[in-house]
Design an enzyme around this catalytic site. Structure first.
Site, short mmCIF file in Angstrom:
data_model
loop_
_atom_site.label_atom_id
_atom_site.label_comp_id
_atom_site.label_asym_id
_atom_site.label_seq_id
_atom_site.Cartn_x
_atom_site.Cartn_y
_atom_site.Cartn_z
N SER A 11 11.58 7.58 30.89
CA SER A 11 12.00 6.27 31.36
C SER A 11 13.17 6.44 32.33
O SER A 11 14.14 7.16 32.00
CB SER A 11 12.43 5.37 30.20
N ASN A 13 15.98 5.18 32.94
CA ASN A 13 17.12 4.36 32.53
C ASN A 13 18.36 5.23 32.29
O ASN A 13 19.30 4.80 31.61
CB ASN A 13 16.79 3.56 31.26
N SER A 262 20.84 12.28 23.57
CA SER A 262 20.41 10.93 23.94
C SER A 262 21.15 10.47 25.18
O SER A 262 22.32 10.81 25.40
CB SER A 262 20.71 9.96 22.78
N LYS A 263 20.45 9.69 26.01
CA LYS A 263 21.12 9.08 27.17
C LYS A 263 22.23 8.14 26.72
O LYS A 263 23.28 8.06 27.35
CB LYS A 263 20.10 8.31 28.00
N SER A 264 21.98 7.44 25.61
CA SER A 264 22.94 6.43 25.16
C SER A 264 24.25 7.04 24.69
O SER A 264 25.28 6.37 24.69
CB SER A 264 22.33 5.58 24.04
#
Length: 293
Positions: A11, A13, A262-264
């Site tokens: 994704s 994002n 994780s991207k977050s």
């Protein structure tokens, strides 16, 4: 016998990190060793978070790693009508219902129930849907929709399972508990999952099974964090008459804190590692993958 088809489906994002590199390289290597095809898919249905610069960075990072893919790249945002048609089929079969509670309202409902007893949670730890959407009459649903109330379309999993009967999948890798071989699907563990929202005519679960089928994907190689999501995917495949690929879930790349990258959580991006002087060969070595051939 047709050659196997693999895919990598990020994704756009955020920036790709080592966890993405491991999955992409593993898929690419397996495709090359088996004489198969490697596809790239951009999962960009969430237009509020997906950005063109992140998509461009995906192409740059993969090319830097030495990964080549068959064209054209499939972008989910260009195929929303296909997902909408699948939603219409499931609605016509009486398997979807609108749920009108916001996330905050769901959290309050769960908190109220947990004052009495622990409330069941899905494999990711999120509470199962506790609302009244399934019990509303057709007139009540239409009245709220006509009034412009936001809603999510949820799958009536119990009714869907009655329609399909027991399901399983072939696991060539292993689940987080070591599950392998023939694995029994347990979609009920997720409760009535969201398949679409008023503003977005699809969800990850729905779009991924449709895309895999339309692209002829035969091998789904992905992280163990998605292992139990396969239960929902098998249910949707059966309901929509789609073929079931073989699955191979791999271990996750963990950070120093023992949690998955994780991207977050702002995991170090591949672009940063490249800027620091790491080479694609060093990335492979760090991931315990064999050298490129």
């Amino acid at each position: 016998m047709l050659p196997p088809v693999f895919r990598f489906a990020p994704s756009p994002n955020g920036r790709l990190h080592l966890g993405h590199a491991y999955s992409a390289l593993l898929n690419f290597d397996l495709a090359r060793r088996s004489g198969g095809r490697f596809l790239l898919r951009i999962e960009d249905i969430d237009q509020t978070r997906c950005r063109p610069e992140f998509e461009a960075a995906i192409y740059d990072d993969l090319a830097w790693l030495g990964i080549e893919w068959h064209e054209p790249v499939r972008r989910q945002s260009e195929h929303l009508e296909l997902y909408r048609q699948a939603i219409d089929r499931l609605q016509a079969a009486g398997l979807l219902y609108p749920a009108f509670e916001s996330r905050a309202e769901i959290a309050r409902l769960v908190a109220a129930r947990e004052r009495e007893a622990p409330w069941p949670r899905d494999p990711d730890g999120a509470p199962l849907y506790p609302g009244e959407g399934r019990r509303l009459s057709a007139e009540q649903r239409r009245s709220r929709i006509d009034a412009g109330a936001p809603f999510a379309l949820r799958l009536d999993v119990a009714a869907a399972q009655q329609m399909t009967g027991p399901l399983d999948w072939q696991e060539l890798g292993a689940g987080p508990g070591g599950e392998t071989g023939t694995v029994i699907a347990e979609p009920q563990r997720w409760g009535d999952v969201v398949l679409a929202r008023k503003e977005i005519p699809t969800s990850y679960h729905l779009s991924v099974v449709i895309d895999d089928a339309l692209q002829g994907v035969t091998e789904v190689v992905r992280g163990q964090d998605l292992f139990w999501s396969t239960s929902v995917h098998r249910l949707l495949q059966q309901l929509l008459g789609l073929p079931a690929p073989r699955y191979r879930h791999h271990s996750l790349v963990l950070g120093d804190d023992g949690l998955k990258l994780s991207k977050s959580t702002k995991a170090t991006a591949l672009a940063e590692l490249r800027a620091a002087g790491l080479t694609p060969a060093a990335i492979r070595d760090q991931l315990a993958l064999p050298p490129a051939t």
